[in-house]
Motif scaffolding. Structure first.
Motif, PDB file in Angstrom:
ATOM      1  N   GLY A 160      -9.159  10.272 -21.106  1.00 57.45           N
ATOM      2  CA  GLY A 160      -8.740   8.999 -20.549  1.00 57.45           C
ATOM      3  C   GLY A 160      -9.639   8.577 -19.405  1.00 57.45           C
ATOM      4  O   GLY A 160     -10.849   8.834 -19.407  1.00 57.45           O
ATOM      5  N   GLY A 161      -9.040   7.939 -18.390  1.00 63.02           N
ATOM      6  CA  GLY A 161      -9.817   7.451 -17.270  1.00 63.02           C
ATOM      7  C   GLY A 161     -10.501   8.567 -16.501  1.00 63.02           C
ATOM      8  O   GLY A 161      -9.920   9.624 -16.274  1.00 63.02           O
ATOM      9  N   GLY A 162     -11.751   8.333 -16.141  1.00 63.88           N
ATOM     10  CA  GLY A 162     -12.528   9.325 -15.400  1.00 63.88           C
ATOM     11  C   GLY A 162     -13.038  10.464 -16.251  1.00 63.88           C
ATOM     12  O   GLY A 162     -13.508  11.480 -15.720  1.00 63.88           O
ATOM     13  N   ARG A 163     -12.999  10.295 -17.575  1.00 61.53           N
ATOM     14  CA  ARG A 163     -13.366  11.417 -18.453  1.00 61.53           C
ATOM     15  C   ARG A 163     -14.845  11.787 -18.350  1.00 61.53           C
ATOM     16  O   ARG A 163     -15.191  12.968 -18.428  1.00 61.53           O
ATOM     17  N   SER A 164     -15.723  10.803 -18.175  1.00 62.82           N
ATOM     18  CA  SER A 164     -17.159  11.109 -18.114  1.00 62.82           C
ATOM     19  C   SER A 164     -17.489  11.960 -16.897  1.00 62.82           C
ATOM     20  O   SER A 164     -18.235  12.945 -16.983  1.00 62.82           O
ATOM     21  N   ARG A 165     -16.913  11.583 -15.762  1.00 62.08           N
ATOM     22  CA  ARG A 165     -17.166  12.341 -14.536  1.00 62.08           C
ATOM     23  C   ARG A 165     -16.583  13.747 -14.641  1.00 62.08           C
ATOM     24  O   ARG A 165     -17.217  14.729 -14.251  1.00 62.08           O
ATOM     25  N   ALA A 166     -15.356  13.847 -15.177  1.00 64.40           N
ATOM     26  CA  ALA A 166     -14.716  15.159 -15.315  1.00 64.40           C
ATOM     27  C   ALA A 166     -15.501  16.051 -16.260  1.00 64.40           C
ATOM     28  O   ALA A 166     -15.688  17.247 -15.999  1.00 64.40           O
ATOM     29  N   ALA A 167     -15.982  15.481 -17.374  1.00 63.73           N
ATOM     30  CA  ALA A 167     -16.734  16.266 -18.348  1.00 63.73           C
ATOM     31  C   ALA A 167     -18.054  16.749 -17.756  1.00 63.73           C
ATOM     32  O   ALA A 167     -18.469  17.894 -17.964  1.00 63.73           O
ATOM     33  N   LEU A 168     -18.720  15.868 -17.010  1.00 63.85           N
ATOM     34  CA  LEU A 168     -19.997  16.248 -16.415  1.00 63.85           C
ATOM     35  C   LEU A 168     -19.811  17.328 -15.352  1.00 63.85           C
ATOM     36  O   LEU A 168     -20.588  18.297 -15.288  1.00 63.85           O
ATOM     37  N   LYS A 169     -18.781  17.190 -14.531  1.00 65.72           N
ATOM     38  CA  LYS A 169     -18.522  18.195 -13.499  1.00 65.72           C
ATOM     39  C   LYS A 169     -18.197  19.540 -14.130  1.00 65.72           C
ATOM     40  O   LYS A 169     -18.694  20.587 -13.687  1.00 65.72           O
ATOM     41  N   PHE A 170     -17.369  19.525 -15.177  1.00 67.96           N
ATOM     42  CA  PHE A 170     -17.058  20.748 -15.915  1.00 67.96           C
ATOM     43  C   PHE A 170     -18.326  21.400 -16.448  1.00 67.96           C
ATOM     44  O   PHE A 170     -18.533  22.615 -16.306  1.00 67.96           O
ATOM     45  N   LEU A 171     -19.192  20.596 -17.042  1.00 69.65           N
ATOM     46  CA  LEU A 171     -20.409  21.137 -17.653  1.00 69.65           C
ATOM     47  C   LEU A 171     -21.349  21.709 -16.601  1.00 69.65           C
ATOM     48  O   LEU A 171     -21.881  22.819 -16.764  1.00 69.65           O
ATOM     49  N   LEU A 172     -21.567  20.989 -15.511  1.00 66.85           N
ATOM     50  CA  LEU A 172     -22.512  21.445 -14.486  1.00 66.85           C
ATOM     51  C   LEU A 172     -22.033  22.730 -13.813  1.00 66.85           C
ATOM     52  O   LEU A 172     -22.827  23.657 -13.598  1.00 66.85           O
ATOM     53  N   TYR A 173     -20.761  22.782 -13.464  1.00 65.09           N
ATOM     54  CA  TYR A 173     -20.222  23.997 -12.839  1.00 65.09           C
ATOM     55  C   TYR A 173     -20.430  25.205 -13.745  1.00 65.09           C
ATOM     56  O   TYR A 173     -20.892  26.271 -13.315  1.00 65.09           O
ATOM     57  N   ASN A 174     -20.037  25.057 -15.001  1.00 66.85           N
ATOM     58  CA  ASN A 174     -20.089  26.199 -15.912  1.00 66.85           C
ATOM     59  C   ASN A 174     -21.512  26.538 -16.338  1.00 66.85           C
ATOM     60  O   ASN A 174     -21.815  27.715 -16.571  1.00 66.85           O
ATOM     61  N   LEU A 175     -22.378  25.537 -16.431  1.00 72.74           N
ATOM     62  CA  LEU A 175     -23.781  25.834 -16.732  1.00 72.74           C
ATOM     63  C   LEU A 175     -24.426  26.604 -15.591  1.00 72.74           C
ATOM     64  O   LEU A 175     -25.215  27.535 -15.829  1.00 72.74           O
ATOM     65  N   PHE A 176     -24.108  26.232 -14.371  1.00 74.12           N
ATOM     66  CA  PHE A 176     -24.667  26.949 -13.219  1.00 74.12           C
ATOM     67  C   PHE A 176     -24.245  28.419 -13.253  1.00 74.12           C
ATOM     68  O   PHE A 176     -25.069  29.320 -13.103  1.00 74.12           O
ATOM     69  N   GLY A 177     -22.943  28.657 -13.449  1.00 74.13           N
ATOM     70  CA  GLY A 177     -22.483  30.037 -13.548  1.00 74.13           C
ATOM     71  C   GLY A 177     -23.131  30.769 -14.705  1.00 74.13           C
ATOM     72  O   GLY A 177     -23.495  31.943 -14.595  1.00 74.13           O
ATOM     73  N   GLY A 178     -23.283  30.074 -15.847  1.00 68.99           N
ATOM     74  CA  GLY A 178     -23.896  30.703 -17.012  1.00 68.99           C
ATOM     75  C   GLY A 178     -25.348  31.075 -16.796  1.00 68.99           C
ATOM     76  O   GLY A 178     -25.809  32.116 -17.291  1.00 68.99           O
ATOM     77  N   LEU A 179     -26.086  30.235 -16.070  1.00 74.30           N
ATOM     78  CA  LEU A 179     -27.493  30.555 -15.809  1.00 74.30           C
ATOM     79  C   LEU A 179     -27.623  31.791 -14.931  1.00 74.30           C
ATOM     80  O   LEU A 179     -28.524  32.620 -15.137  1.00 74.30           O
ATOM     81  N   ILE A 180     -26.748  31.921 -13.944  1.00 72.17           N
ATOM     82  CA  ILE A 180     -26.762  33.128 -13.116  1.00 72.17           C
ATOM     83  C   ILE A 180     -26.444  34.351 -13.984  1.00 72.17           C
ATOM     84  O   ILE A 180     -27.063  35.421 -13.832  1.00 72.17           O
ATOM     85  N   MET A 181     -25.500  34.191 -14.891  1.00 73.35           N
ATOM     86  CA  MET A 181     -25.141  35.299 -15.771  1.00 73.35           C
ATOM     87  C   MET A 181     -26.299  35.666 -16.699  1.00 73.35           C
ATOM     88  O   MET A 181     -26.530  36.852 -16.984  1.00 73.35           O
ATOM     89  N   LEU A 182     -27.053  34.668 -17.160  1.00 74.76           N
ATOM     90  CA  LEU A 182     -28.208  34.954 -18.015  1.00 74.76           C
ATOM     91  C   LEU A 182     -29.217  35.835 -17.281  1.00 74.76           C
ATOM     92  O   LEU A 182     -29.757  36.791 -17.870  1.00 74.76           O
ATOM     93  N   ALA A 183     -29.466  35.531 -16.016  1.00 74.98           N
ATOM     94  CA  ALA A 183     -30.379  36.378 -15.234  1.00 74.98           C
ATOM     95  C   ALA A 183     -29.836  37.795 -15.146  1.00 74.98           C
ATOM     96  O   ALA A 183     -30.608  38.777 -15.225  1.00 74.98           O
ATOM     97  N   ALA A 184     -28.515  37.944 -15.014  1.00 75.89           N
ATOM     98  CA  ALA A 184     -27.918  39.277 -14.943  1.00 75.89           C
ATOM     99  C   ALA A 184     -28.021  39.999 -16.281  1.00 75.89           C
ATOM    100  O   ALA A 184     -28.250  41.218 -16.318  1.00 75.89           O
ATOM    101  N   VAL A 185     -27.875  39.270 -17.381  1.00 81.06           N
ATOM    102  CA  VAL A 185     -28.020  39.888 -18.704  1.00 81.06           C
ATOM    103  C   VAL A 185     -29.447  40.401 -18.893  1.00 81.06           C
ATOM    104  O   VAL A 185     -29.661  41.518 -19.386  1.00 81.06           O
ATOM    105  N   VAL A 186     -30.422  39.590 -18.497  1.00 80.86           N
ATOM    106  CA  VAL A 186     -31.820  40.024 -18.591  1.00 80.86           C
ATOM    107  C   VAL A 186     -32.049  41.249 -17.722  1.00 80.86           C
ATOM    108  O   VAL A 186     -32.683  42.232 -18.143  1.00 80.86           O
ATOM    109  N   GLY A 187     -31.531  41.217 -16.491  1.00 77.83           N
ATOM    110  CA  GLY A 187     -31.685  42.365 -15.605  1.00 77.83           C
ATOM    111  C   GLY A 187     -31.021  43.607 -16.161  1.00 77.83           C
ATOM    112  O   GLY A 187     -31.551  44.721 -16.028  1.00 77.83           O
TER     113      GLY A 187
END
Length: 507
Positions: A160-187
């Motif tokens: 509904g209303g505000g969905r684009s902002r909510a979706a983008l915030k969800f994606l950015l937060y979780n992508l940031f955490g995932g990228l840190i985790m990728l570095a840990a997987v490589v390590g």
């Protein structure tokens, strides 16, 4: 039972079904929804077959399948099931068809996208199931990140209303955490390869990871933990969740809070604790402190909400604090309670959020003060809302009470002050649930509510099983705990943790 690749069938079924749905003509919208529902029911049937064949006192990981995937990195397609994963797989399989029914008309404003909507729902189910059964760290990471894609579109396209902002915030937060985790997987792989164990199979990594230098283990732990803390969500990484809850369709929000977010707390149990036990013990006081803050913070902020959907979202933040508290108390009662809490929270949150969603769809507003006297015009809706709300505040006799009690007992034996602080949420939860019910359901019928319809048969089909599960697990949780307890014992043995000895008080 062992002749067929049951776990592959389990997660691959929804993917194949989503592909078939997308191939249907766009005019066959009803057929697409019915086919998606039948596929999710078939997945539930496969889950029940696996659950019946699972032996709680047997091997730690059962129904194991292992195939070469990327030999250069020691990665393989390796899946298996322990008791903790099993109960979460069952939770996912039970909720999936109910959420498809609940969201039956969620794509009505975009009729040409009905096929995409139900295919995305099936895609999320498939990825979550695979994340619970994955025994290869790289496989888990790939699935962990891939889940963001269908969820982003479910939130951003169909909300509904505000969905684009909510979706983008969800994606950015979780992508940031995932990228840190990728570095840990490589390590993790680099360290394992340096120790002569070039593999990402969880079962083979345990001894190698345990032998890592303390500084390395702490860094790798933080890489994994940050990603899981964002997903869970743990305070202060929670800020994306209320926006999603308010903007997404109720079925999508429940899919997120009741199912997908469990991957975060599950990852803490399976990967953070078992791969990095010393680092987990080192950071334990800090994480327990954050969990207690989240418990109290979520409850207090929930009291002040004027939006019913955001209120329920903040209750989930408080509940996830309880789950994480039990995990890092590192006691048998705490971790058994946390695992059971994951199941019970999924059921109670699904019931409360979906019933609230049914009400909002009738009235057209999420504001609590727009309601009043609903129990006089829609008694079944109000009654089921009350039961779901009482379950959310952990009323004895309803499922969440047992799990919350176990978490508090398990925490008190090691961190009594943290347990006492967390217990204050019992009073706070009574305030936000009962006050919300009083304002929305009791009193005189507010203007605009006099023609509200009671629950429809389709909605009762969704709500009735959830209410029944809350009652059954509230009085008889033993079958679930019998599956969970051996897996918890294995985890505690792996991390070399034991329940504190009872303290005797001298007379």
């Amino acid at each position: 039972m062992t002749g067929l690749p049951w776990l592959t069938i389990l997660w691959l079924g929804p993917v194949v079904g989503a592909g078939i749905v997308l191939l249907l003509p766009h005019t066959q919208r009803a057929l697409a929804k019915w086919l998606a529902l039948l596929i999710s029911i078939a997945v539930l049937a496969v889950t029940l077959v696996v659950a019946v064949g699972f032996k709680p006192g047997g091997d730690r990981y059962q129904f194991v399948e292992s195939h070469r995937w990327i030999p250069a990195f020691g990665a393989g397609y390796t899946v298996g099931l322990d008791g903790i994963a099993l109960v979460l797989v069952v939770l996912t399989a039970v909720l999936a068809p109910l959420l498809i029914i609940a969201g039956w008309n969620d794509s009505a404003d975009r009729p040409r996208s009905t096929h995409i909507y139900v295919a995305l729902m099936l895609g999320v189910e498939s990825l979550v199931l695979l994340s619970f059964v994955a025994l290869d760290v790289l496989l888990f990471y790939v699935v962990f990140e891939a889940t963001l894609i269908p969820l982003y579109f479910l939130i951003g396209r169909y909300g509904g209303g505000g969905r684009s902002r909510a979706a983008l915030k969800f994606l950015l937060y979780n992508l940031f955490g995932g990228l840190i985790m990728l570095a840990a997987v490589v390590g993790l792989y680099v360290h394992a390869a340096g120790a002569g164990n070039g593999t990402l199979d969880l079962r083979n990594l345990l001894s190698t990871a345990h032998d890592a230098e303390p500084a390395i283990q702490k860094l790798l732990f933080l890489g994994f933990m940050l990603a899981f803390a964002v997903k869970a969500p743990l305070w202060p990484f929670h800020t994306w969740l209320p926006g999603v809850a308010a903007s997404a369709k109720p079925a999508t929000a429940v899919l997120m809070m009741a199912v997908v977010d469990k991957v975060g707390t599950f990852g803490m149990l399976r990967y953070c604790l078992q791969l990095f036990p010393d680092a987990s013990t080192y950071f334990r006081p800090m994480i327990i402190t954050l969990a207690v803050i989240g418990i109290v913070y979520g409850a207090i902020v929930a009291i002040g909400q004027v939006d019913v959907m955001r209120l329920i979202a903040y209750t989930s933040i408080s509940h996830y604090g309880f789950i994480i508290l039990g995990i890092f108390a590192m006691t048998s009662q705490g971790q058994s309670g946390s695992t059971l809490y994951m199941v019970n929270h999924g059921i109670s949150t699904a019931a409360l959020f979906l019933i609230a969603g049914f009400l909002v769809s009738r009235r057209g507003t999420r504001l609590i003060n727009a309601y009043g006297g609903v129990q006089k015009v829609a008694p079944v809706l109000a009654g089921t809302f009350l039961v779901a709300g009482l379950a959310t505040l952990s009323l004895p006799g309803l499922a969440p009470f047992i799990s919350e009690f176990l978490v508090l007992i398990g925490t008190f034996t090691r961190y009594p002050l943290a347990a006492v602080a967390a217990a204050t949420a019992l009073v706070l939860s009574a305030i936000y649930i009962l006050w919300m019910y009083q304002r929305m359901m009791t009193g005189a019928v507010t203007d605009g509510n006099d023609r509200l319809r009671d629950l429809l048969p389709r909605e009762i089909v969704v709500v009735a099983p959830l209410i029944a599960l809350l009652l059954i697990l509230g009085v008889y949780p033993k079958p679930v705990l019998d599956v969970i307890n051996p897996a918890v014992d294995h985890t505690l043995t792996t991390i070399n943790q034991h329940d504190p000895a009872p303290k005797l008080i001298a007379k």
